[in-house]
Design an enzyme around this catalytic site. Structure first.
Site, short mmCIF file in Angstrom:
data_model
loop_
_atom_site.label_atom_id
_atom_site.label_comp_id
_atom_site.label_asym_id
_atom_site.label_seq_id
_atom_site.Cartn_x
_atom_site.Cartn_y
_atom_site.Cartn_z
N TYR A 5 -27.67 48.69 -44.99
CA TYR A 5 -27.37 47.34 -44.49
C TYR A 5 -26.08 47.32 -43.68
CZ TYR A 5 -31.05 45.03 -47.19
OH TYR A 5 -32.27 44.62 -47.69
N ARG B 299 -30.85 24.31 -54.72
CA ARG B 299 -30.72 24.96 -53.41
C ARG B 299 -30.71 23.95 -52.28
NH1 ARG B 299 -29.62 26.96 -49.43
NH2 ARG B 299 -30.29 28.93 -48.49
N ARG C 51 -35.66 38.94 -59.18
CA ARG C 51 -35.70 37.65 -58.49
C ARG C 51 -36.36 36.57 -59.33
NH1 ARG C 51 -37.65 39.77 -52.59
NH2 ARG C 51 -35.78 40.94 -52.04
N ASP D 98 -25.95 38.64 -55.22
CA ASP D 98 -26.58 39.35 -54.11
C ASP D 98 -25.91 40.70 -53.96
OD1 ASP D 98 -26.91 40.02 -50.99
OD2 ASP D 98 -28.49 38.64 -51.58
N ARG E 292 -36.85 30.73 -55.56
CA ARG E 292 -37.52 29.60 -54.92
C ARG E 292 -38.86 29.22 -55.53
NH1 ARG E 292 -37.44 31.28 -48.80
NH2 ARG E 292 -37.33 33.36 -49.71
#
Length: 348
Positions: A155, A41, A28, A77, A32
């Site tokens: 998931y 973003r 990652r 992702d 952010r």
């Protein structure tokens, strides 16, 4: 034509070759915590960024330019694979993470999962990789990735993240034939997807088994180890030189079983792994990658320096790739990431 790598530390470490210092990159690392990422973003939703090669390439390269990491990892992702297999994926900002509104609970749903054509269904990832390689002009290697079958299974069956993964575990305990049929389908999709990424220009691929640690011991080999081994074998049938990093998070002492059975080139360690165990039982056989607690990076200061030094001291004798035990936390100051990179480089 692909450029010759100017910084090949990661590749040499994965090959168990001598390096001047440990390469450093972060899971990652495009995210952010970077103001430059947040600026992009603010204009685009997450899936638009993933599916727009120009945007994905731009944010992939940001950490190389801004903090000096030794590898880029393609911005994408793990849940793009289930989406390509026919599941509707929803990612809504501030609403509890990604989810599948129609989770897999019935055999008919397993049967109806699509056999993906990565060149068609996930072409945007290949295009992002090709564009990123072009823009990197050989400065650092590019890492591709996928979720491992067990993590994707979790998931897909739960429909989202979970505290106990009750539905996923219930399926492997009570409907094991159906569960393993689904794991095999996912493994086939992941194999084809990783072949596509390597052919598009990825130098290394990482298999993220985020939920390996929730498996009971009697299911670890069947649900984590065997599907991942199948993927590595299938990819190397087509690309014998393919390089893999395996990351079975939470596996603990079972990491030894993992590296004995899954022929990855390096193994990622989460922050709970005992360093002495990793040094003696893992690093003597495989290069290791890890394993700083992301919260220590968030805190910074002397705690960060001490933790980096401890990890470097434990692993300096063998092939080693510095990373976190999981991803960079969104509130991490950029200055702390820069501090870590400088510390690793200074410890050569």
């Amino acid at each position: 034509m692909k450029q010759t790598l100017q910084n090949d530390l990661l590749i040499r470490a994965a090959r168990r070759q001598k390096t001047e210092r440990a390469p450093v990159w972060f899971m990652r690392q495009a995210g952010r915590y970077l103001p430059e990422y947040r600026a992009i973003r603010a204009k685009h939703d997450f899936l638009t960024m993933v599916k727009t090669p120009e945007l994905a390439a731009e944010v992939t390269i940001q950490p190389v330019d801004l903090v000096g990491v030794d590898a880029a990892i393609i911005f994408s992702d793990i849940l793009t694979v289930p989406e390509a297999m026919g599941m509707k994926l929803i990612i809504e900002e501030g609403k509890g993470g990604p989810r599948f509104p129609d989770p897999i609970r019935l055999y008919t749903q397993i049967r109806d999962l699509k056999d993906i054509d990565p060149g068609r269904d996930l072409k945007y990832v290949a295009d992002a990789i090709t564009l990123t390689v072009e823009k990197l002009v050989g400065r650092v290697p590019l890492i591709g990735f996928s979720g491992a079958p067990w993590t994707l299974f979790c998931y897909m069956v739960e429909g989202s993240g979970s505290k106990d993964f009750r539905h996923a575990k219930e399926m492997i305990f009570t409907r094991s034939d159906e569960a393993h049929k689904m794991l095999q389908k996912i493994a086939g999709a992941v194999s084809d997807y990783l072949v596509m990424q390597i052919e598009a220009g990825a130098d290394v691929v990482q298999i993220f088994d985020t939920w390996a640690g929730i498996l009971p011991d009697d299911q670890f080999d069947q649900c984590c180890v065997e599907p991942s081994a199948r993927i590595v074998a299938a990819v190397r049938t087509q690309i014998p030189t393919a390089k893999f990093i395996g990351f079975p998070r939470g596996a603990g002492s079972r990491l030894k079983r993992y590296i004995d059975a899954v022929p990855v080139d390096a193994v990622g360690l989460d922050w709970t792994v005992d360093l002495a165990f990793a040094r003696e039982e893992l690093q003597r056989y495989k290069p290791v990658q890890g394993n700083l607690d992301p919260v220590v990076l968030l805190v910074g200061g002397r705690s960060l320096d001490r933790s980096v030094d401890r990890i470097m001291e434990n692993f300096r004798a063998g092939p080693f790739i510095f990373n976190l035990g999981h991803g960079v936390l969104p509130d991490t100051p950029v200055a702390h990431v820069e501090q870590l990179v400088a510390r690793v480089r200074a410890s050569a």
